[in-house]
Design an enzyme around this catalytic site. Structure first.
Site, PDB file in Angstrom:
ATOM      1  N   ASN A  84      32.871  36.521  40.748  1.00 53.69           N
ATOM      2  CA  ASN A  84      33.124  37.644  39.840  1.00 53.69           C
ATOM      3  C   ASN A  84      34.613  37.994  39.920  1.00 53.69           C
ATOM      4  OD1 ASN A  84      33.230  40.081  38.482  1.00 53.69           O
ATOM      5  ND2 ASN A  84      32.100  41.234  40.040  1.00 53.69           N
TER       6      ASN A  84
ATOM      7  N   GLY B 251      34.145  44.612  48.675  1.00 51.96           N
ATOM      8  CA  GLY B 251      35.591  44.776  48.665  1.00 51.96           C
ATOM      9  C   GLY B 251      36.130  45.503  49.886  1.00 51.96           C
TER      10      GLY B 251
ATOM     11  N   GLY C 288      33.367  38.377  45.082  1.00 49.29           N
ATOM     12  CA  GLY C 288      34.436  39.041  44.337  1.00 49.29           C
ATOM     13  C   GLY C 288      35.785  38.485  44.749  1.00 49.29           C
ATOM     14  N   GLY C 289      36.457  39.209  45.661  1.00 45.87           N
ATOM     15  CA  GLY C 289      37.827  38.877  46.055  1.00 45.87           C
ATOM     16  C   GLY C 289      38.058  37.409  46.378  1.00 45.87           C
TER      17      GLY C 289
ATOM     18  N   SER D 257      31.877  41.064  50.415  1.00 41.82           N
ATOM     19  CA  SER D 257      32.883  40.488  51.318  1.00 41.82           C
ATOM     20  C   SER D 257      32.506  39.108  51.862  1.00 41.82           C
ATOM     21  CB  SER D 257      33.205  41.445  52.467  1.00 41.82           C
ATOM     22  OG  SER D 257      33.778  42.639  51.947  1.00 41.82           O
TER      23      SER D 257
ATOM     24  N   LYS E  97      36.190  40.155  38.282  1.00 39.48           N
ATOM     25  CA  LYS E  97      36.447  41.572  37.947  1.00 39.48           C
ATOM     26  C   LYS E  97      37.613  41.649  36.939  1.00 39.48           C
ATOM     27  CE  LYS E  97      34.782  42.658  42.518  1.00 39.48           C
ATOM     28  NZ  LYS E  97      34.464  43.711  43.464  1.00 39.48           N
TER      29      LYS E  97
ATOM     30  N   HIS F 208      26.154  46.105  38.231  1.00 42.15           N
ATOM     31  CA  HIS F 208      27.119  46.023  39.334  1.00 42.15           C
ATOM     32  C   HIS F 208      27.473  47.432  39.801  1.00 42.15           C
ATOM     33  CE1 HIS F 208      30.735  45.145  41.633  1.00 42.15           C
ATOM     34  NE2 HIS F 208      30.305  43.889  41.699  1.00 42.15           N
TER      35      HIS F 208
ATOM     36  N   GLU G 126      30.149  48.750  40.633  1.00 44.02           N
ATOM     37  CA  GLU G 126      31.360  49.333  40.015  1.00 44.02           C
ATOM     38  C   GLU G 126      31.043  49.893  38.628  1.00 44.02           C
ATOM     39  OE1 GLU G 126      33.933  45.942  40.650  1.00 44.02           O
ATOM     40  OE2 GLU G 126      33.811  46.312  42.809  1.00 44.02           O
TER      41      GLU G 126
ATOM     42  N   GLU H 168      23.679  43.632  46.889  1.00 41.03           N
ATOM     43  CA  GLU H 168      25.071  43.914  47.232  1.00 41.03           C
ATOM     44  C   GLU H 168      25.186  45.316  47.840  1.00 41.03           C
ATOM     45  OE1 GLU H 168      27.955  41.376  44.815  1.00 41.03           O
ATOM     46  OE2 GLU H 168      27.551  43.164  43.655  1.00 41.03           O
TER      47      GLU H 168
HETATM   48  C1  PEP Z   1      31.399  41.826  43.979  1.00 39.77           C
HETATM   49  O1  PEP Z   1      32.286  42.139  43.226  1.00 39.77           O
HETATM   50  O2  PEP Z   1      30.255  41.711  43.540  1.00 39.77           O
HETATM   51  C2  PEP Z   1      31.705  41.584  45.395  1.00 39.77           C
HETATM   52  C3  PEP Z   1      30.737  41.273  46.195  1.00 39.77           C
HETATM   53  O3  PEP Z   1      33.021  41.730  45.785  1.00 39.77           O
HETATM   54  P1  PEP Z   1      33.676  41.283  47.201  1.00 39.77           P
HETATM   55  O4  PEP Z   1      33.213  39.869  47.445  1.00 39.77           O
HETATM   56  O5  PEP Z   1      35.130  41.368  46.982  1.00 39.77           O
HETATM   57  O6  PEP Z   1      33.153  42.202  48.239  1.00 39.77           O
END
Ligand code: PEP
Length: 263
Positions: free
Chosen positions: A21, A185, A246-247, A225, A23, A107, A109, A179
């Site tokens: 993802n 994040g 994500g990251g 993460s 983002k 999600h 966010e 999640e």
């Molecule tokens: C996400 O955006 O769904 C996510 C899990 O981000 P991160 O891996 O950065 O924690």
């Protein structure tokens, strides 16, 4: 049946899925390079790979991956109406027209910054499925809910509301991403035991809501993460069928390591 046994029996039929993802990151002009570097960097991939870029990058990525087996494209959100006066929104039909395979809904966010709740997410899920999009439905608890021991109740409430009126056939087009918000994040990952416990809980919940075989077939991803250094210990656990990343999905080496860990 004991959920652990059930999951062990069936896990070989659930191909792992690693989803990145992006983002609101990466300029459209840089998207091609990032995808190509990732695809070139993969040494062994026995999993499905999903790129989830911002809307503006979808045509570029569609062209890049259209002839690649087991590589898919997703969108980060959609509206529930198919067209109309909804300034700034994108419809499931539009995504389908761009050959999008999956859409992420729910999600944390979107819930936190855009006030989305499971009633709205339910409308979006139904609309996306009606356009033959597959759905990645995200759920997860906050740190205070976990510390209060309410995490399972919360997940049950989220899923019951979001899946209201969804048939078993429709469920087969849905992937759930567990999640925990406190792990997104933040660099804090759920331990493999915590993640596996929640995945088992979710699978049993869905088995009870639908059927044992629906629960067995359901792919449940872990998100929060995930990175190259912790992917293996999470993905080795029975019942963890992949990761929503994500990251680390923006870093070529990290994302390739995660994909390798799923093989
Ligand atoms: C996400 O955006 O769904 C996510 C899990 O981000 P991160 O891996 O950065 O924690």
């Amino acid at each position: 049946m004991d959920p652990q046994n059930l999951s062990i029996q069936m896990s070989k039929f659930r191909k792992k899925l690693i989803a990145g993802n992006w983002k609101m990151n990466v300029l459209p002009s840089m998207a091609e390079q990032l995808v190509n570097e990732i695809l070139d960097g993969i040494t062994n991939a026995n999993c499905d790979i999903l790129f989830i870029p911002p809307f503006t990058h979808i045509p570029t990525l569609s062209t890049l991956i259209h002839d690649k087996e087991s590589v898919f494209i997703g969108a980060q959100n959609c509206h529930y109406e198919s067209s109309g006066a909804f300034t700034g929104e994108i419809s499931p039909e539009m995504l389908k027209d761009l050959n999008v395979d999956f859409v992420v809904l729910g999600h944390s966010e979107r819930r936190q910054y855009f006030g989305e709740n499971d009633k709205l997410i339910n409308q979006k899920i139904k609309s996306a499925l009606s356009q033959n999009l597959k759905v990645i439905y995200c759920c997860g608890e906050s740190i205070s809910e976990r510390e209060a021991g309410k995490h399972k109740d919360l997940i049950e409430m989220q899923i019951s509301a979001a899946f209201s009126g969804i048939s078993e056939l429709e469920l087969s087009k849905i992937v759930i991403a567990y999640e925990p918000i406190w792990a997104i994040g933040t660099g804090k990952t759920a331990s493999p035991d915590q993640a596996q416990d929640m995945h088992n809980f979710i699978r049993v919940l869905l088995s009870n809501m639908y059927s044992e075989s629906a629960g067995e077939k359901l792919r449940i991803l872990y998100g929060g993460s995930v990175k190259g250094s912790n992917a293996q210990e999470l993905l080795n656990r029975t019942g963890i069928d992949g990761a929503l990343v994500g990251g680390a999905s923006l870093k070529v080496d990290e994302f390739c390591k995660i994909i390798g860990a799923a093989g």
